[in-house]
Design an enzyme around this catalytic site. Structure first.
Site, PDB file in Angstrom:
ATOM      1  N   MET A  26       0.845  -1.199   0.000  1.00 54.42           N
ATOM      2  CA  MET A  26       0.000   0.000   0.000  1.00 54.42           C
ATOM      3  C   MET A  26       0.882   1.253   0.000  1.00 54.42           C
ATOM      4  O   MET A  26       0.411   2.349   0.287  1.00 54.42           O
ATOM      5  CB  MET A  26      -0.938   0.003   1.203  1.00 54.42           C
ATOM      6  CG  MET A  26      -1.915  -1.173   1.154  1.00 54.42           C
ATOM      7  SD  MET A  26      -3.453  -0.876   2.026  1.00 54.42           S
ATOM      8  CE  MET A  26      -2.868  -0.631   3.680  1.00 54.42           C
ATOM      9  N   ASN A  28       4.027   3.916   1.080  1.00 53.88           N
ATOM     10  CA  ASN A  28       4.647   4.435   2.303  1.00 53.88           C
ATOM     11  C   ASN A  28       5.684   3.416   2.798  1.00 53.88           C
ATOM     12  O   ASN A  28       5.654   2.981   3.947  1.00 53.88           O
ATOM     13  CB  ASN A  28       3.595   4.730   3.376  1.00 53.88           C
ATOM     14  CG  ASN A  28       4.180   5.553   4.514  1.00 53.88           C
ATOM     15  OD1 ASN A  28       5.116   6.308   4.320  1.00 53.88           O
ATOM     16  ND2 ASN A  28       3.646   5.387   5.707  1.00 53.88           N
ATOM     17  N   HIS A  30       8.853   1.097   3.868  1.00 53.53           N
ATOM     18  CA  HIS A  30       9.940   1.129   4.854  1.00 53.53           C
ATOM     19  C   HIS A  30      10.857  -0.058   4.580  1.00 53.53           C
ATOM     20  O   HIS A  30      10.633  -0.831   3.628  1.00 53.53           O
ATOM     21  CB  HIS A  30       9.369   1.103   6.279  1.00 53.53           C
ATOM     22  CG  HIS A  30       8.388   0.000   6.521  1.00 53.53           C
ATOM     23  ND1 HIS A  30       8.750  -1.337   6.538  1.00 53.53           N
ATOM     24  CD2 HIS A  30       7.046   0.017   6.708  1.00 53.53           C
ATOM     25  CE1 HIS A  30       7.684  -2.070   6.764  1.00 53.53           C
ATOM     26  NE2 HIS A  30       6.626  -1.283   6.863  1.00 53.53           N
ATOM     27  N   HIS A  33       9.397  -3.488   3.695  1.00 55.83           N
ATOM     28  CA  HIS A  33       8.934  -3.688   2.314  1.00 55.83           C
ATOM     29  C   HIS A  33      10.125  -3.949   1.382  1.00 55.83           C
ATOM     30  O   HIS A  33      10.054  -4.788   0.491  1.00 55.83           O
ATOM     31  CB  HIS A  33       8.212  -2.437   1.796  1.00 55.83           C
ATOM     32  CG  HIS A  33       6.919  -2.138   2.477  1.00 55.83           C
ATOM     33  ND1 HIS A  33       6.757  -1.051   3.293  1.00 55.83           N
ATOM     34  CD2 HIS A  33       5.720  -2.766   2.440  1.00 55.83           C
ATOM     35  CE1 HIS A  33       5.514  -1.012   3.735  1.00 55.83           C
ATOM     36  NE2 HIS A  33       4.866  -2.048   3.231  1.00 55.83           N
ATOM     37  N   GLN A  57     -10.320  -2.380   2.244  1.00 53.64           N
ATOM     38  CA  GLN A  57      -9.872  -3.049   3.462  1.00 53.64           C
ATOM     39  C   GLN A  57      -9.841  -2.118   4.678  1.00 53.64           C
ATOM     40  O   GLN A  57      -9.363  -2.501   5.731  1.00 53.64           O
ATOM     41  CB  GLN A  57      -8.522  -3.722   3.249  1.00 53.64           C
ATOM     42  CG  GLN A  57      -7.347  -2.789   3.030  1.00 53.64           C
ATOM     43  CD  GLN A  57      -6.100  -3.543   2.589  1.00 53.64           C
ATOM     44  OE1 GLN A  57      -5.947  -3.929   1.446  1.00 53.64           O
ATOM     45  NE2 GLN A  57      -5.183  -3.770   3.521  1.00 53.64           N
ATOM     46  N   SER A 180       6.408  -0.784  10.494  1.00 59.19           N
ATOM     47  CA  SER A 180       5.058  -0.688   9.942  1.00 59.19           C
ATOM     48  C   SER A 180       4.875   0.714   9.384  1.00 59.19           C
ATOM     49  O   SER A 180       5.413   1.690   9.936  1.00 59.19           O
ATOM     50  CB  SER A 180       4.026  -0.921  11.052  1.00 59.19           C
ATOM     51  OG  SER A 180       2.774  -0.391  10.680  1.00 59.19           O
ATOM     52  N   ARG A 182       2.433   2.383   9.739  1.00 58.27           N
ATOM     53  CA  ARG A 182       1.662   3.162  10.721  1.00 58.27           C
ATOM     54  C   ARG A 182       2.528   3.679  11.867  1.00 58.27           C
ATOM     55  O   ARG A 182       2.056   4.499  12.664  1.00 58.27           O
ATOM     56  CB  ARG A 182       0.508   2.326  11.258  1.00 58.27           C
ATOM     57  CG  ARG A 182      -0.564   2.074  10.202  1.00 58.27           C
ATOM     58  CD  ARG A 182      -1.826   1.467  10.790  1.00 58.27           C
ATOM     59  NE  ARG A 182      -2.923   1.534   9.847  1.00 58.27           N
ATOM     60  CZ  ARG A 182      -3.245   0.567   8.993  1.00 58.27           C
ATOM     61  NH1 ARG A 182      -2.546  -0.545   8.958  1.00 58.27           N
ATOM     62  NH2 ARG A 182      -4.277   0.704   8.171  1.00 58.27           N
TER      63      ARG A 182
HETATM   64  O1  PAF Z   1      -0.231  -5.778   3.482  1.00 59.33           O
HETATM   65  C1  PAF Z   1      -0.609  -4.825   2.759  1.00 59.33           C
HETATM   66  O2  PAF Z   1       0.079  -3.833   2.596  1.00 59.33           O
HETATM   67  C2  PAF Z   1      -1.975  -4.895   2.110  1.00 59.33           C
HETATM   68  O3  PAF Z   1      -2.902  -5.517   2.926  1.00 59.33           O
HETATM   69  C3  PAF Z   1      -1.954  -5.565   0.716  1.00 59.33           C
HETATM   70  C4  PAF Z   1      -1.547  -7.021   0.786  1.00 59.33           C
HETATM   71  C5  PAF Z   1      -0.984  -4.812  -0.191  1.00 59.33           C
HETATM   72  C6  PAF Z   1      -3.345  -5.490   0.072  1.00 59.33           C
HETATM   73  O4  PAF Z   1      -3.784  -4.185  -0.050  1.00 59.33           O
END
Ligand code: PAF
Length: 280
Positions: A26, A28, A30, A33, A57, A180, A182
């Site tokens: 999604m 942003n 870090h 990722h 979601q 995270s 967040r």
């Molecule tokens: O883990 C996430 O960042 C999200 O839930 C995902 C898997 C990209 C789906 O939007």
């Protein structure tokens, strides 16, 4: 590195490319990722990453609006990490029609699902759509979102998708806090308090390793400790790693999972526990 925004452009760019490794995100981004992108790179295939803040979601009153959109900074991290293609659709491109939801098992209503109704249906729906768009050979998801990973592995099996799901280890700050997107919402005081979540999971893991089997008592002690320090606890739960349900008698491969709020920020974490686990 290519940056594409439409499904048509994505399809054209991937034409004849049947063996990509895919990292859905999604944005942003870090270090956690980027570790997933590097893991994808190690498959020796072209790497695709998606950046899409998925409205499906997020529940009413959650942080969809304030979730950071950082396309330029994200691309600046993805390119040196070895990403070949970034797919960043907007909401209309992703959901041109009133959306349908993917069927998901009852486990999606437990743990985080019990506190975020519809969340995993939204995740499963967007991931299934992204899988259809990118048609990757590999997909990498982090273990920090343990329930998400578990459900998405089930989704791949359920729909016979020819995709191998790879698990990325949780990346932590020096004090143990799981990275995270967040974490940036935390005030300095909350940031100092936040590693308690991991410390308590480590304690649970150590006590399980030492032979304690009263799961309810271990969960309650950790939840009370969090509440005592100002957290609003959604759950602390010891589950079977095999089923993510309550552990069966004699089962010794556990995972301790927790979700709790510090101020307005909801944090989640987990730690695998059992005979062969090192509690880290
Ligand atoms: O883990 C996430 O960042 C999200 O839930 C995902 C898997 C990209 C789906 O939007």
């Amino acid at each position: 590195m290519q940056l594409l925004h439409t499904v048509a452009d994505l399809r054209a760019a991937l034409k004849g490319e049947s063996e990509t490794a895919f990292v859905p995100t999604m944005g942003n981004l870090h270090t956690g990722h980027i570790a997933l992108v590097q893991q994808a790179r190690r498959q020796g295939r072209p790497v695709v990453a998606s950046l899409f803040v998925n409205p499906l979601q997020f529940g009413a009153g959650e942080d969809f609006e304030r979730y950071p959109r950082t396309l330029v900074a994200d691309c600046a991290q993805l390119e040196p990490a070895g990403c070949d293609l970034v797919f960043a659709p907007d909401v209309r491109e992703m959901y041109p029609e009133p959306q349908t939801f993917t069927v998901i098992p009852p486990l999606a209503d437990e743990l985080c699902g019990a506190h975020r109704p519809g969340h995993f249906a939204g995740v499963a729906t967007v991931v299934l759509k992204l899988f259809n768009m990118v048609q990757p050979r590999y997909a990498v998801f982090g273990k920090k979102d343990y329930q998400q990973l578990f459900l998405l592995k089930g989704l791949v099996r359920q729909f016979n998708l020819p995709i191998t799901v790879l698990e990325g280890e949780t990346v932590r700050a020096e004090d143990g806090l799981a990275l995270s997107s967040r974490n940036g919402f935390l005030s300095p005081e909350e940031r100092a308090e936040a590693p308690r979540l991991y410390r308590l999971l480590k304690q649970i893991c150590a006590r399980l390793g030492a032979g304690e089997t009263d799961f309810a008592a271990l969960e309650a002690v950790a939840a009370q400790e969090l509440a005592h320090h100002g957290w609003e606890v959604d759950y602390v739960s010891i589950r079977s790693r095999r089923t993510l349900l309550a552990p069966a008698a004699g089962e010794r491969d556990w995972v301790a999972l927790a979700a709790a709020r510090l101020g307005r920020t909801r944090l989640i974490d987990n730690l695998e526990a059992g005979a062969a686990s090192v509690c880290e």
